[in-house]
Design a protein around this motif. Structure first.
Motif, PDB file in Angstrom:
ATOM      1  N   ILE A 240      44.320  33.015  25.845  1.00  0.00           N
ATOM      2  CA  ILE A 240      44.385  33.783  27.094  1.00  0.00           C
ATOM      3  C   ILE A 240      45.015  32.972  28.223  1.00  0.00           C
ATOM      4  CG2 ILE A 240      42.988  34.933  28.866  1.00  0.00           C
ATOM      5  CD1 ILE A 240      41.012  35.653  26.603  1.00  0.00           C
ATOM      6  N   LEU A 241      44.621  31.720  28.384  1.00  0.00           N
ATOM      7  CA  LEU A 241      45.161  30.908  29.484  1.00  0.00           C
ATOM      8  C   LEU A 241      46.503  30.288  29.126  1.00  0.00           C
ATOM      9  CD1 LEU A 241      41.951  29.010  30.696  1.00  0.00           C
ATOM     10  CD2 LEU A 241      42.877  31.193  31.500  1.00  0.00           C
ATOM     11  N   ALA A 242      46.663  29.845  27.888  1.00  0.00           N
ATOM     12  CA  ALA A 242      47.918  29.240  27.409  1.00  0.00           C
ATOM     13  C   ALA A 242      48.393  28.129  28.346  1.00  0.00           C
ATOM     14  CB  ALA A 242      49.002  30.308  27.258  1.00  0.00           C
ATOM     15  N   GLY A 243      47.458  27.325  28.841  1.00  0.00           N
ATOM     16  CA  GLY A 243      47.807  26.184  29.679  1.00  0.00           C
ATOM     17  C   GLY A 243      47.927  26.469  31.154  1.00  0.00           C
ATOM     18  N   HIS A 244      47.788  27.726  31.572  1.00  0.00           N
ATOM     19  CA  HIS A 244      47.909  28.080  32.989  1.00  0.00           C
ATOM     20  C   HIS A 244      46.607  27.818  33.741  1.00  0.00           C
ATOM     21  CE1 HIS A 244      51.874  30.028  32.930  1.00  0.00           C
ATOM     22  NE2 HIS A 244      51.549  30.520  31.754  1.00  0.00           N
ATOM     23  N   ASP A 245      46.739  27.614  35.036  1.00  0.00           N
ATOM     24  CA  ASP A 245      45.586  27.532  35.923  1.00  0.00           C
ATOM     25  C   ASP A 245      44.847  28.867  35.865  1.00  0.00           C
ATOM     26  OD1 ASP A 245      43.806  27.534  38.051  1.00  0.00           O
ATOM     27  OD2 ASP A 245      45.207  26.617  39.466  1.00  0.00           O
ATOM     28  N   PRO A 246      43.513  28.872  35.610  1.00  0.00           N
ATOM     29  CA  PRO A 246      42.788  30.146  35.537  1.00  0.00           C
ATOM     30  C   PRO A 246      42.963  31.027  36.767  1.00  0.00           C
ATOM     31  CG  PRO A 246      41.413  28.363  34.732  1.00  0.00           C
ATOM     32  CD  PRO A 246      42.652  27.719  35.294  1.00  0.00           C
ATOM     33  N   ALA A 247      43.194  30.430  37.920  1.00  0.00           N
ATOM     34  CA  ALA A 247      43.369  31.227  39.137  1.00  0.00           C
ATOM     35  C   ALA A 247      44.625  32.077  39.099  1.00  0.00           C
ATOM     36  CB  ALA A 247      43.399  30.316  40.364  1.00  0.00           C
ATOM     37  N   SER A 248      45.595  31.712  38.238  1.00  0.00           N
ATOM     38  CA  SER A 248      46.831  32.478  38.149  1.00  0.00           C
ATOM     39  C   SER A 248      46.878  33.376  36.916  1.00  0.00           C
ATOM     40  CB  SER A 248      48.044  31.536  38.126  1.00  0.00           C
ATOM     41  OG  SER A 248      48.071  30.781  36.933  1.00  0.00           O
ATOM     42  N   VAL A 249      45.743  33.432  36.198  1.00  0.00           N
ATOM     43  CA  VAL A 249      45.605  34.325  35.041  1.00  0.00           C
ATOM     44  C   VAL A 249      44.572  35.381  35.397  1.00  0.00           C
ATOM     45  CG1 VAL A 249      45.027  34.487  32.589  1.00  0.00           C
ATOM     46  CG2 VAL A 249      46.123  32.415  33.478  1.00  0.00           C
ATOM     47  N   ILE A 250      44.874  36.644  35.138  1.00  0.00           N
ATOM     48  CA  ILE A 250      43.948  37.719  35.492  1.00  0.00           C
ATOM     49  C   ILE A 250      43.607  38.560  34.273  1.00  0.00           C
ATOM     50  CG2 ILE A 250      44.779  37.859  37.876  1.00  0.00           C
ATOM     51  CD1 ILE A 250      46.291  40.447  37.047  1.00  0.00           C
ATOM     52  N   LEU A 251      42.371  39.078  34.270  1.00  0.00           N
ATOM     53  CA  LEU A 251      41.996  40.126  33.336  1.00  0.00           C
ATOM     54  C   LEU A 251      42.338  41.438  34.028  1.00  0.00           C
ATOM     55  CD1 LEU A 251      38.619  40.438  31.378  1.00  0.00           C
ATOM     56  CD2 LEU A 251      39.800  42.412  32.338  1.00  0.00           C
ATOM     57  N   LEU A 252      43.293  42.170  33.485  1.00  0.00           N
ATOM     58  CA  LEU A 252      43.782  43.384  34.136  1.00  0.00           C
ATOM     59  C   LEU A 252      43.213  44.615  33.455  1.00  0.00           C
ATOM     60  CD1 LEU A 252      45.732  44.294  36.407  1.00  0.00           C
ATOM     61  CD2 LEU A 252      47.478  44.594  34.621  1.00  0.00           C
ATOM     62  N   GLU A 253      42.664  45.529  34.270  1.00  0.00           N
ATOM     63  CA  GLU A 253      42.033  46.735  33.733  1.00  0.00           C
ATOM     64  C   GLU A 253      42.235  47.877  34.716  1.00  0.00           C
ATOM     65  OE1 GLU A 253      41.146  48.967  31.802  1.00  0.00           O
ATOM     66  OE2 GLU A 253      39.599  48.036  30.575  1.00  0.00           O
ATOM     67  N   VAL A 254      41.952  49.080  34.271  1.00  0.00           N
ATOM     68  CA  VAL A 254      41.977  50.276  35.111  1.00  0.00           C
ATOM     69  C   VAL A 254      40.560  50.541  35.611  1.00  0.00           C
ATOM     70  CG1 VAL A 254      42.420  52.755  35.159  1.00  0.00           C
ATOM     71  CG2 VAL A 254      43.923  51.244  33.834  1.00  0.00           C
ATOM     72  N   LEU A 255      40.373  50.463  36.924  1.00  0.00           N
ATOM     73  CA  LEU A 255      39.067  50.694  37.536  1.00  0.00           C
ATOM     74  C   LEU A 255      37.957  49.960  36.772  1.00  0.00           C
ATOM     75  CD1 LEU A 255      39.512  54.539  38.145  1.00  0.00           C
ATOM     76  CD2 LEU A 255      39.803  52.703  39.817  1.00  0.00           C
ATOM     77  N   PRO A 256      38.012  48.645  36.727  1.00  0.00           N
ATOM     78  CA  PRO A 256      37.076  47.879  35.883  1.00  0.00           C
ATOM     79  C   PRO A 256      35.610  48.121  36.201  1.00  0.00           C
ATOM     80  CG  PRO A 256      38.270  46.425  37.410  1.00  0.00           C
ATOM     81  CD  PRO A 256      38.948  47.751  37.447  1.00  0.00           C
ATOM     82  N   GLU A 257      35.277  48.378  37.464  1.00  0.00           N
ATOM     83  CA  GLU A 257      33.878  48.595  37.828  1.00  0.00           C
ATOM     84  C   GLU A 257      33.315  49.858  37.192  1.00  0.00           C
ATOM     85  OE1 GLU A 257      31.929  46.619  39.590  1.00  0.00           O
ATOM     86  OE2 GLU A 257      33.474  45.115  39.946  1.00  0.00           O
ATOM     87  N   GLN A 258      34.203  50.760  36.753  1.00  0.00           N
ATOM     88  CA  GLN A 258      33.752  52.015  36.141  1.00  0.00           C
ATOM     89  C   GLN A 258      33.792  51.975  34.615  1.00  0.00           C
ATOM     90  OE1 GLN A 258      35.690  55.484  37.829  1.00  0.00           O
ATOM     91  NE2 GLN A 258      35.810  54.548  39.860  1.00  0.00           N
ATOM     92  N   GLN A 259      34.255  50.883  34.033  1.00  0.00           N
ATOM     93  CA  GLN A 259      34.388  50.798  32.583  1.00  0.00           C
ATOM     94  C   GLN A 259      33.051  50.450  31.930  1.00  0.00           C
ATOM     95  OE1 GLN A 259      37.037  51.540  30.807  1.00  0.00           O
ATOM     96  NE2 GLN A 259      38.590  51.685  32.400  1.00  0.00           N
ATOM     97  N   LYS A 260      32.800  51.048  30.766  1.00  0.00           N
ATOM     98  CA  LYS A 260      31.589  50.722  30.017  1.00  0.00           C
ATOM     99  C   LYS A 260      31.574  49.264  29.571  1.00  0.00           C
ATOM    100  CE  LYS A 260      30.658  55.349  28.155  1.00  0.00           C
ATOM    101  NZ  LYS A 260      29.353  55.508  28.825  1.00  0.00           N
ATOM    102  N   THR A 261      32.750  48.650  29.514  1.00  0.00           N
ATOM    103  CA  THR A 261      32.864  47.260  29.054  1.00  0.00           C
ATOM    104  C   THR A 261      32.821  46.257  30.208  1.00  0.00           C
ATOM    105  OG1 THR A 261      35.262  47.624  29.032  1.00  0.00           O
ATOM    106  CG2 THR A 261      34.100  47.811  26.935  1.00  0.00           C
ATOM    107  N   LEU A 262      32.325  46.664  31.369  1.00  0.00           N
ATOM    108  CA  LEU A 262      32.268  45.768  32.526  1.00  0.00           C
ATOM    109  C   LEU A 262      31.526  44.475  32.191  1.00  0.00           C
ATOM    110  CD1 LEU A 262      32.716  45.150  35.540  1.00  0.00           C
ATOM    111  CD2 LEU A 262      30.618  46.444  36.030  1.00  0.00           C
ATOM    112  N   ILE A 263      30.475  44.559  31.405  1.00  0.00           N
ATOM    113  CA  ILE A 263      29.709  43.351  31.070  1.00  0.00           C
ATOM    114  C   ILE A 263      30.575  42.339  30.327  1.00  0.00           C
ATOM    115  CG2 ILE A 263      28.774  44.248  28.893  1.00  0.00           C
ATOM    116  CD1 ILE A 263      26.132  42.801  29.629  1.00  0.00           C
ATOM    117  N   ASP A 264      31.531  42.821  29.533  1.00  0.00           N
ATOM    118  CA  ASP A 264      32.440  41.909  28.842  1.00  0.00           C
ATOM    119  C   ASP A 264      33.361  41.211  29.834  1.00  0.00           C
ATOM    120  OD1 ASP A 264      33.885  40.877  26.398  1.00  0.00           O
ATOM    121  OD2 ASP A 264      35.515  41.987  27.352  1.00  0.00           O
TER     122      ASP A 264
END
Length: 396
Positions: free
Chosen positions: A160-184
């Protein structure tokens, strides 16, 4: 599925321990799972484990073929084609039903597959809490490929990071607060230090992408992609205008959106083996099988089981105006093999592979299991039932 372990587990089970498990999940993440967590993990015997590994290796060998992109070019809808596709998917997910063969022995049968990540954060947490609150034999392992908690986290960092600073890597989702997988998402943030970002929060400047945090614009160099494109259109009214990923962007993907389509139901007719049910593209079938009730019709471009016709008729097939976008797949009969205090449950096992950019082949990382007592696997078919829901495997 291992009688001695199952009997011992059921004997020690208590509602209090199960509630402590759920409270532990919520306590560590601050999130109550928005899906049912099963009362038990799945204990997989060695023979079935080896069959699962063999089937996964056979499927991955197809995905690693030199001509795989040519084979799957028609899988990507033209309006969803994203530039800068990489050499291989970052993740491969393969779902198997646990069945019995003609000799009555346990055997896996392929159900679905996808070139898209699964619950890599939550499944580690869930397995760890099964060990903490329930009786799991110490010699059984939930990880793949000889991994442990430390090396599993390192593998996710590579992928997932592939050597990048975590601050410049994002988990991208559609309306993440409404997803059933929010805990993940929360588990992934804690494990890797990356923020979860909604597609509506992205800002494009030329070919560069940024996300907003605390009034600042921060650069995006790599995307851990959890976006299913269809969901953007479903929620367009809430999202408003979003970045058009079909344009050239200076960003890396884990995994690139095109792999969601290439490694999908589109691949099922190309997979052969004792673990693979028969499957055809609907437009390539000269005559429908006489026992059509033993098959299901699946649309290629849908997700979460939407549009599947469980008990198709010839009239259903005739009404389909785009048969090239449908497959006919032989039904799989799940075996009720898991003994619970309230009856037998059926099981589906998901093998979860990571494929880092510089790795020669996919690496089995973790697993997911789903238990069911209903007609099908899934929440809608298991309402008001116990000993069903999301789980984790421990392998002999």
């Amino acid at each position: 599925m291992i009688p001695s372990i199952r009997q011992a587990y059921n004997k020690q089970f208590s509602t209090a321990r199960y509630k402590a498990l759920l409270q532990g999940l919520a306590g560590e993440t601050g999130i109550t799972p928005d899906f049912r967590v099963a009362e038990t993990p799945v204990f997989v015997p060695a023979a079935l484990h080896q069959q699962l590994l063999d089937a996964g290796n056979a499927i991955n060998a197809i995905i690693a073929r030199p001509d795989f992109k040519e084979l799957t070019e028609a899988a990507i809808p033209k309006h969803q084609l994203v530039p800068r596709e990489d050499a291989h998917p970052g993740f491969i997910i393969i779902d198997f039903a646990v069945t019995r063969n003609e000799n009555g022995e346990l055997a896996p049968r392929l159900i679905e597959l996808q070139g898209f990540p699964s619950l890599f954060g939550f499944q580690e947490l869930l397995a760890r809490h099964y060990r903490r609150y329930m009786e799991v034999p110490p010699g059984m392992n939930n990880f793949g490929s000889g991994l442990d908690t430390h090396s599993y986290t390192a593998l996710l960092q590579r992928t997932i990071l592939a050597g990048h600073d975590p601050a410049s890597v994002i988990l991208l989702e559609v309306l993440p607060e409404q997803q059933k997988t929010l805990i993940d998402f929360v588990c992934t943030e804690k494990m890797l230090g990356i923020p979860t970002v909604c597609v509506s929060e992205l800002v494009q400047e030329g070919k560069k992408l940024f996300y907003r945090r605390n009034g600042k614009l921060l650069p995006v160099h790599r995307i851990y992609n959890r976006v299913i494109a269809e969901e953007i259109e479903q929620h367009r009214a809430l999202l408003g205008d979003t970045v058009n990923f079909q344009h050239e962007l200076d960003v890396e993907w884990a995994t690139h959106p095109n792999w969601y389509y290439r490694v999908s139901k589109f691949l099922l007719p190309h997979i052969q083996g004792p673990f693979a049910p028969k499957a055809w593209f609907l437009h390539e079938i000269p005559v429908l099988p006489q026992d059509l009730h033993n098959y299901v019709l699946k649309p290629l471009f849908s997700f979460a089981g939407q549009g599947v016709i469980i008990d198709p008729t010839p009239e259903d097939a005739d009404r389909i105006t785009d048969p090239e976008n449908w497959i006919l797949q032989q039904k799989v009969e799940y075996a009720p093999v898991i003994e619970t205090p309230t009856g037998l449950a059926k099981c589906e096992i998901r093998l979860m592979y990571c494929w880092p950019d510089n790795a020669p082949a996919p690496i089995l990382a973790h697993n997911l299991a789903r238990l069911s007592k209903g007609k099908m696997i899934g929440v809608n078919f298991n309402r008001d039932m116990d000993w069903v829901g999301g789980s984790s495997c421990f392998f002999e």
